[in-house]
Design a protein around this motif. Structure first.
Motif, PDB file in Angstrom:
ATOM      1  N   UNK A  40       0.830  -1.209   0.000  1.00  0.00           N
ATOM      2  CA  UNK A  40       0.000   0.000   0.000  1.00  0.00           C
ATOM      3  C   UNK A  40       0.864   1.258   0.000  1.00  0.00           C
ATOM      4  N   UNK A  41       2.005   1.208   0.675  1.00  0.00           N
ATOM      5  CA  UNK A  41       2.908   2.364   0.723  1.00  0.00           C
ATOM      6  C   UNK A  41       3.463   2.723  -0.649  1.00  0.00           C
ATOM      7  N   UNK A  42       3.512   1.762  -1.557  1.00  0.00           N
ATOM      8  CA  UNK A  42       3.995   2.042  -2.919  1.00  0.00           C
ATOM      9  C   UNK A  42       2.841   2.092  -3.919  1.00  0.00           C
ATOM     10  N   UNK A  43       1.617   2.175  -3.392  1.00  0.00           N
ATOM     11  CA  UNK A  43       0.447   2.332  -4.252  1.00  0.00           C
ATOM     12  C   UNK A  43      -0.046   1.051  -4.886  1.00  0.00           C
ATOM     13  N   UNK A  44       0.254  -0.087  -4.266  1.00  0.00           N
ATOM     14  CA  UNK A  44      -0.165  -1.373  -4.809  1.00  0.00           C
ATOM     15  C   UNK A  44      -0.999  -2.129  -3.777  1.00  0.00           C
ATOM     16  N   UNK A  45      -1.768  -3.128  -4.252  1.00  0.00           N
ATOM     17  CA  UNK A  45      -2.617  -3.913  -3.363  1.00  0.00           C
ATOM     18  C   UNK A  45      -2.226  -5.378  -3.408  1.00  0.00           C
ATOM     19  N   UNK A  46      -2.235  -6.001  -2.258  1.00  0.00           N
ATOM     20  CA  UNK A  46      -1.936  -7.431  -2.186  1.00  0.00           C
ATOM     21  C   UNK A  46      -2.939  -8.240  -3.000  1.00  0.00           C
ATOM     22  N   UNK A  47      -4.173  -7.744  -3.056  1.00  0.00           N
ATOM     23  CA  UNK A  47      -5.224  -8.436  -3.821  1.00  0.00           C
ATOM     24  C   UNK A  47      -4.916  -8.493  -5.312  1.00  0.00           C
ATOM     25  N   UNK A  48      -4.048  -7.612  -5.794  1.00  0.00           N
ATOM     26  CA  UNK A  48      -3.756  -7.555  -7.224  1.00  0.00           C
ATOM     27  C   UNK A  48      -2.513  -8.351  -7.624  1.00  0.00           C
ATOM     28  N   UNK A  49      -1.850  -8.969  -6.655  1.00  0.00           N
ATOM     29  CA  UNK A  49      -0.669  -9.769  -6.971  1.00  0.00           C
ATOM     30  C   UNK A  49      -1.089 -11.039  -7.714  1.00  0.00           C
ATOM     31  N   UNK A  50      -0.485 -11.265  -8.867  1.00  0.00           N
ATOM     32  CA  UNK A  50      -0.815 -12.449  -9.665  1.00  0.00           C
ATOM     33  C   UNK A  50      -0.081 -13.699  -9.195  1.00  0.00           C
ATOM     34  N   UNK A  51       1.192 -13.520  -8.806  1.00  0.00           N
ATOM     35  CA  UNK A  51       1.999 -14.703  -8.506  1.00  0.00           C
ATOM     36  C   UNK A  51       3.137 -14.368  -7.554  1.00  0.00           C
ATOM     37  N   UNK A  52       3.561 -15.386  -6.805  1.00  0.00           N
ATOM     38  CA  UNK A  52       4.746 -15.299  -5.961  1.00  0.00           C
ATOM     39  C   UNK A  52       5.743 -16.345  -6.450  1.00  0.00           C
ATOM     40  N   UNK A  53       6.972 -15.913  -6.716  1.00  0.00           N
ATOM     41  CA  UNK A  53       8.049 -16.819  -7.104  1.00  0.00           C
ATOM     42  C   UNK A  53       8.994 -16.981  -5.920  1.00  0.00           C
ATOM     43  N   UNK A  54       9.255 -18.223  -5.543  1.00  0.00           N
ATOM     44  CA  UNK A  54      10.011 -18.518  -4.326  1.00  0.00           C
ATOM     45  C   UNK A  54      11.429 -18.959  -4.678  1.00  0.00           C
ATOM     46  N   UNK A  55      12.418 -18.299  -4.072  1.00  0.00           N
ATOM     47  CA  UNK A  55      13.811 -18.671  -4.315  1.00  0.00           C
ATOM     48  C   UNK A  55      14.193 -19.931  -3.544  1.00  0.00           C
ATOM     49  N   UNK A  56      13.707 -20.046  -2.293  1.00  0.00           N
ATOM     50  CA  UNK A  56      13.943 -21.241  -1.477  1.00  0.00           C
ATOM     51  C   UNK A  56      13.048 -21.178  -0.257  1.00  0.00           C
ATOM     52  N   UNK A  57      13.073 -22.229   0.546  1.00  0.00           N
ATOM     53  CA  UNK A  57      12.045 -22.428   1.557  1.00  0.00           C
ATOM     54  C   UNK A  57      12.352 -21.849   2.934  1.00  0.00           C
ATOM     55  N   UNK A  58      13.459 -21.150   3.122  1.00  0.00           N
ATOM     56  CA  UNK A  58      13.763 -20.582   4.431  1.00  0.00           C
ATOM     57  C   UNK A  58      12.710 -19.551   4.826  1.00  0.00           C
ATOM     58  N   UNK A  59      12.453 -19.456   6.139  1.00  0.00           N
ATOM     59  CA  UNK A  59      11.307 -18.684   6.624  1.00  0.00           C
ATOM     60  C   UNK A  59      11.362 -17.210   6.234  1.00  0.00           C
ATOM     61  N   UNK A  60      12.577 -16.654   6.102  1.00  0.00           N
ATOM     62  CA  UNK A  60      12.666 -15.235   5.745  1.00  0.00           C
ATOM     63  C   UNK A  60      12.325 -14.983   4.273  1.00  0.00           C
ATOM     64  N   UNK A  61      11.951 -16.046   3.572  1.00  0.00           N
ATOM     65  CA  UNK A  61      11.538 -15.914   2.174  1.00  0.00           C
ATOM     66  C   UNK A  61      10.097 -16.399   1.938  1.00  0.00           C
ATOM     67  N   UNK A  62       9.519 -17.114   2.910  1.00  0.00           N
ATOM     68  CA  UNK A  62       8.195 -17.716   2.680  1.00  0.00           C
ATOM     69  C   UNK A  62       7.186 -17.442   3.798  1.00  0.00           C
ATOM     70  N   UNK A  63       7.514 -16.572   4.721  1.00  0.00           N
ATOM     71  CA  UNK A  63       6.702 -16.393   5.933  1.00  0.00           C
ATOM     72  C   UNK A  63       5.227 -16.124   5.649  1.00  0.00           C
ATOM     73  N   UNK A  64       4.931 -15.351   4.617  1.00  0.00           N
ATOM     74  CA  UNK A  64       3.535 -14.943   4.361  1.00  0.00           C
ATOM     75  C   UNK A  64       2.757 -15.953   3.544  1.00  0.00           C
TER      76      UNK A  64
END
Length: 269
Positions: A40-64
């Motif tokens: 929201x701070x950059x004028x975008x909405x989470x509802x509009x995200x099409x996809x998440x690409x994951x580099x690896x499974x560590x928690x600091x990359x997949x928490x949400x």
């Protein structure tokens, strides 16, 4: 192509990338509430995200991801080994929303996302190169790797900009309070890149045409933003390469979003 890093470091990693109505995240390591606020701070909405690409499974990359999978209509792209890891074991994805990839190019709307292997102590870690379909203006994302392989160099060669790990200062790590085994892990081939290693990769990439370097995943305990930044700046200045003219060096932060980049597209043909 708009690119904004939302967080980068040992606690949370996520970067927003979009072109027109195609909007993706590289990793989702912030908690869902903070991720929503950051967008929201950059004028975008989470509802509009099409996809998440994951580099690896560590928690600091997949928490949400568990919350995103439950509450939002988002597609998730991960390596098969990551999908089968413990980090994903209890996540219930909506039908058709979890996708696995190998080394193939993935197309999402206007964007092409190309994964490549990196060395890190995770199931099947990757970096990504992202570009608008048909464009030669590519952005690279490579953090959480302990050594620069030929695969990394070949995959990133010629990218216009790169988010590049500069995790630790060798002296700070050696003299710091971390246990010996943790220090050994960080400095190993499956750990993280030091400032020195990061700059060596940058030298190679500059020779292939890369002109914007965004220093990322900077350790809060074994590095400083100033050390990582000056390491790059000193090299370029000594070689008569003008900052903010011939080359651009920026930093991604742990506790706040980074620069707003607008990567100009250069189309084939």
């Amino acid at each position: 192509m708009r690119i904004v890093n939302l967080s980068s470091g040992s606690k949370a990693n996520s970067t927003f990338v979009c072109h027109n109505d195609t909007k993706i995240l590289i990793d989702a390591g912030l908690n869902a509430k903070t991720l929503k606020t950051s967008l929201l701070e950059i004028g975008e909405r989470l509802e509009d995200i099409n996809a998440v690409f994951v580099t690896h499974e560590h928690s600091d990359h997949v928490k949400a991801i568990e919350t995103l999978a439950k509450k939002y209509d988002i597609h998730f792209y991960v390596r098969e080994e990551v999908a089968g890891s413990g980090a994903f074991a209890d996540i219930c994805f909506k039908e058709g929303r979890l996708h696995t990839f190998t080394h193939n190019v993935v197309n999402v709307g206007d964007l092409q996302i190309t994964p490549f292997d990196v060395m890190h102590d995770a199931a099947a870690p990757v970096g990504f190169v992202v570009n608008v379909f048909g464009s030669k203006a590519r952005a690279g994302f490579v953090t959480d790797l302990g050594v620069v392989t030929e695969t990394v160099k070949n995959s990133l060669a010629g990218v216009k900009m790169v988010f590049i790990e500069s995790n630790y200062d060798e002296d700070m790590l050696a003299g710091g309070k971390y246990p010996f085994l943790l220090k050994k892990r960080i400095a190993s081939e499956k750990g993280h890149l030091s400032n020195t290693q990061s700059l060596e990769l940058a030298k190679f990439l500059y020779g292939t045409g890369t002109r914007c370097f965004v220093l990322s995943h900077i350790s809060e305990n074994n590095n400083t933003y100033e050390l990582a930044f000056s390491n790059y700046v000193d090299y370029f200045e000594k070689n008569n390469i003008k900052l903010n003219e011939d080359v651009y060096v920026r930093v991604s932060f742990q506790g706040k979003r980074g620069n707003n980049f607008n990567l100009k597209e250069e189309y084939d043909g």
